[in-house]
Design an enzyme around this catalytic site. Structure first.
Site, PDB file in Angstrom:
ATOM      1  N   GLU A 310       0.812  -1.218   0.000  1.00 45.49           N
ATOM      2  CA  GLU A 310       0.000   0.000   0.000  1.00 45.49           C
ATOM      3  C   GLU A 310       0.849   1.273   0.000  1.00 45.49           C
ATOM      4  O   GLU A 310       0.789   2.094   0.914  1.00 45.49           O
ATOM      5  CB  GLU A 310      -0.968  -0.017   1.185  1.00 45.49           C
ATOM      6  CG  GLU A 310      -1.936  -1.188   1.098  1.00 45.49           C
ATOM      7  CD  GLU A 310      -2.966  -1.238   2.213  1.00 45.49           C
ATOM      8  OE1 GLU A 310      -2.867  -0.427   3.156  1.00 45.49           O
ATOM      9  OE2 GLU A 310      -3.864  -2.105   2.144  1.00 45.49           O
ATOM     10  N   GLU A 429      -4.780  -8.554  -0.716  1.00 46.91           N
ATOM     11  CA  GLU A 429      -5.597  -8.511   0.495  1.00 46.91           C
ATOM     12  C   GLU A 429      -7.042  -8.314   0.068  1.00 46.91           C
ATOM     13  O   GLU A 429      -7.327  -7.525  -0.833  1.00 46.91           O
ATOM     14  CB  GLU A 429      -5.204  -7.342   1.418  1.00 46.91           C
ATOM     15  CG  GLU A 429      -3.838  -7.435   2.033  1.00 46.91           C
ATOM     16  CD  GLU A 429      -3.541  -6.229   2.932  1.00 46.91           C
ATOM     17  OE1 GLU A 429      -4.502  -5.496   3.311  1.00 46.91           O
ATOM     18  OE2 GLU A 429      -2.361  -6.018   3.266  1.00 46.91           O
TER      19      GLU A 429
END
Length: 697
Positions: A310, A429
């Protein structure tokens, strides 16, 4: 030559991880004009098998004149079904299966091989096909075929999962397909400051073996390195920490997992300062990856490296951030490749900005792929669903069209941006943000199951590999059991098949008075409805229930029997059964409209006395006297479940939290509590400084 061209000309699907292979060698004749020489052989290999599912690879070698455009046909002898395919488009009609070329692999030169693979489902046995036909002509294994199919038959594979050979270097799509499905060891090696700091136990090989036994083929190991290395200029990784990470990597590989290792919370701890501290951040980034590539250069090719989790950058526009991320991703690839050993061809995973699937993020990463021109790369994004549903705010209580269109739109963008260009994708994810055993009721269970079913299906048909984020909310690591077996069952079913669902998993009847029939809408999802069952007893069609189209009606007489003495709460659970997938549980619940009472308190502690009377809270609205939204998130009257309000069914209260009152003006506020039975209860609070009073009028 563009990256897209390189990928399309070099792809050859090899063996994927799994159990013993069933190999079928046969010849297949090409359907060409009368003057053309034709012939081929087919190698069909089952390379992984588990209860209910398997992975197979098919290699077609052309022994005759070159062809352009191919279609391979076979029949499964045991009723197997293809659920996901790569490097070919696969369709079925009855038991007959047809695989046709993708847009990038229609040509097969003389003595060349085209390869494709698929995941499938099976019941009973998984015998290999006994014959193939290419472009309408049966196989002989020689040039100049006949119309009678001949082929040797391989033994079926016992349903075991054990390590096997990895895909050959360059088969990025096959490697990523073999990683499906995947599981995250969340809130563990990424926890700050150490492995157990966020509530999970020390990782054991027994845990990893258990996860593997549940059908997972890859494991993502998020690792935060910030607290485990020394100062500049060397940034030497702590030996004890590196050895611990290496131990878990080695254990995972020994269990047969593909393993994905990354830099995790480093992204927001120090990498995000890159715009204003380029020299130091890049030096630290290089130092960490240089040490990690040296530590793992000779590890199995089933170890996969991910550059950053991220990625995000402080005080930067999107365009500036795209450039910064590009620099880091390119440097990551350079460091790994130059370290040699297995790192020269190891699969490397590159994220989009924020690991987000908005189109601009995807386009920016595609530019990086084009520049790198490396066939052993994959893209990664994360997916936590439509945000109002993921956290239960703004009335997002149900898996509705908003949630579904967000899911489809996201996966379509990812498929179009990467998969259709030959770049595999890992959803590194996914889950819903606020599904958590520590926060029960935020997401209604049936609505969550619908989401799981849809994610599995839409990822599967787009050839996206998924790695569920599990920080302990799914698997109880201390007891090695699923916290909700039905949730895991839906995960597992979605890997190979669709499951039917319904408009709700709850049917409410009143505590007193007449019981009437109740209806639910069936979501068949391509299945067929098979009937209702309570335990081992089938309910009677026509007496206990009726079905008209997609409308399921439970009769008054059946409901009367099921609720018994009508005690508040769940009185019975029945199952709607479908032709594939897992049954849909329906709870039959007795309830009355909840009641509330007056209360006094403060903004730091205010509890509304509530008799739930068998019902469950769905959401809460808050409005000022003029009808405008009150409290935080003032763009909506519906507040965030658990963050702003929280039911306590044991204490018979609904708690209004400090986070709610922090943004409530003094004066009167009307609260409307919505319950899953459809009941609504109105309550009034008056805030004066830190003092709060509540009443029902």
């Amino acid at each position: 030559m563009t990256l897209q061209t390189i990928r399309r000309t070099r792809w050859r699907v090899g063996m994927v991880a799994g159990g013993a292979a069933a190999l079928l060698m046969a010849g297949t004749v090409m359907a060409v004009n009368a003057q053309a020489a034709a012939g081929c052989r087919v190698a069909y290999a089952v390379s992984a098998q588990w209860p209910g599912g398997f992975t197979a690879n098919v290699n077609v070698t052309n022994l005759g004149d070159a062809i352009n455009g191919w279609s391979l046909v076979w029949t499964f002898p045991s009723g197997q079904q293809v659920t996901q395919a790569w490097n070919a488009t696969v369709t079925a009609s009855g038991g007959q299966v047809t695989a046709t070329n993708a847009s990038y692999n229609p040509a097969i030169a003389t003595n060349a091989t085209v390869s494709f693979g698929f995941n499938g489902s099976w019941t009973g046995s998984n015998a290999a096909p006994t014959s193939f036909a290419l472009n309408g002509v049966a196989c002989t294994g020689n040039v100049g075929g006949t119309t009678s199919p001949t082929a040797s038959t391989s033994p079926s594979v016992s349903p075991t999962v054990s390590p096997s050979t990895s895909p050959q270097p360059g088969n990025a799509m096959a490697t990523v397909a073999a990683m499906q499905p995947g599981w995250n060891l969340g809130n563990t090696l990424d926890a700050i400051p150490d492995e157990t700091a966020w509530g999970n136990p020390l990782t054991t090989q027994t845990l990893l073996r258990h996860v593997r036994s549940q059908g997972y083929n890859s494991i993502r190991l998020p690792v935060t390195w910030s607290n485990h290395h020394g100062p500049a200029p060397d940034y030497t990784i702590d030996t004890v920490w590196l050895n611990r990470v290496r131990q878990i990597v080695d254990w995972s590989l020994a269990e047969g997992f593909y393993v994905m290792l990354n830099l995790h919370h480093d992204s927001w701890q120090w990498i995000n300062t890159y715009p204003n501290d380029r020299t130091n951040v890049m030096a630290r980034y290089r130092a960490l990856w240089t040490q990690l590539t040296a530590a793992f250069r000779n590890h199995s090719s089933k170890l996969v490296l991910e550059s950053i989790n991220e990625p995000q950058f402080a005080n930067s526009t999107d365009d500036q951030s795209y450039t910064l991320l590009h620099e880091l991703n390119v440097e990551f690839v350079r460091i790994v490749r130059q370290s040699g050993g297995n790192n020269a061809t190891r699969l490397l995973v590159l994220p989009t900005l924020f690991t987000n699937a908005d189109q601009g993020r995807l386009d920016a990463l595609n530019a990086t792929f084009n520049q790198l021109n490396d066939r052993n790369l994959a893209a990664t994004v994360h997916f936590y669903g439509w945000w109002p549903f993921s956290v239960n705010i703004a009335g997002g209580t149900r898996y509705d069209s908003n949630v579904e269109q967000d899911l489809i739109g996201t996966f379509d963008r990812v498929q179009n941006a990467f998969v259709n260009r030959g770049i595999p994708v890992i959803i590194g994810e996914w889950a819903l943000l606020n599904w958590d055993h520590n926060r029960p009721g935020v997401i209604e269970r049936g609505e969550f199951l619908k989401f799981l079913e849809a994610v599995g299906y839409h990822a599967r048909i787009r050839n996206l590999t998924t790695q569920v984020w599990d920080a302990g909310q799914f698997l109880n690591r201390n007891e090695l059991r699923w916290r909700d077996q039905g949730v895991y069952d839906m995960f597992k079913a979605s890997w190979t098949a669709r499951s039917g669902t319904a408009s709700s998993d709850q049917v409410y009847v009143p505590r007193t008075g007449t019981i009437t029939s109740k209806t639910l809408t069936l979501n068949l999802n391509g299945t067929s409805f098979q009937g209702l069952r309570q335990g081992s007893t089938n309910l009677a069609n026509g007496t206990d229930y009726t079905v008209s189209g997609n409308t399921l009606t439970l009769t008054a007489s059946a409901l009367t029997r099921l609720v018994g003495n009508r005690a508040y709460g769940v009185n019975a659970t029945i199952e709607a059964r479908f032709s594939t997938g897992v049954p849909w549980q329906i709870n039959v619940i007795t309830s009355d409209p909840p009641t509330q009472a007056g209360a006094t308190g403060t903004t730091s502690s205010f509890a509304i006395p509530t008799q739930f009377r068998g019902d469950q809270l769905a959401t809460m609205e808050a409005k000022y006297a003029d009808g405008t939204p009150a409290g935080p998130a003032n763009w909506t009257p519906y507040k965030e479940f658990w963050q702003h309000f929280q039911p306590d069914y044991n204490a018979n209260t609904i708690l209004l939290k400090t986070e709610f009152f922090n943004e409530v003006n003094d004066g009167r506020v009307t609260l409307t509590f919505h319950f899953w039975s459809g009941a609504q209860v109105t309550y009034y609070i008056t805030k004066s400084g830190t003092a709060v009073t509540g009443s029902t009028t």
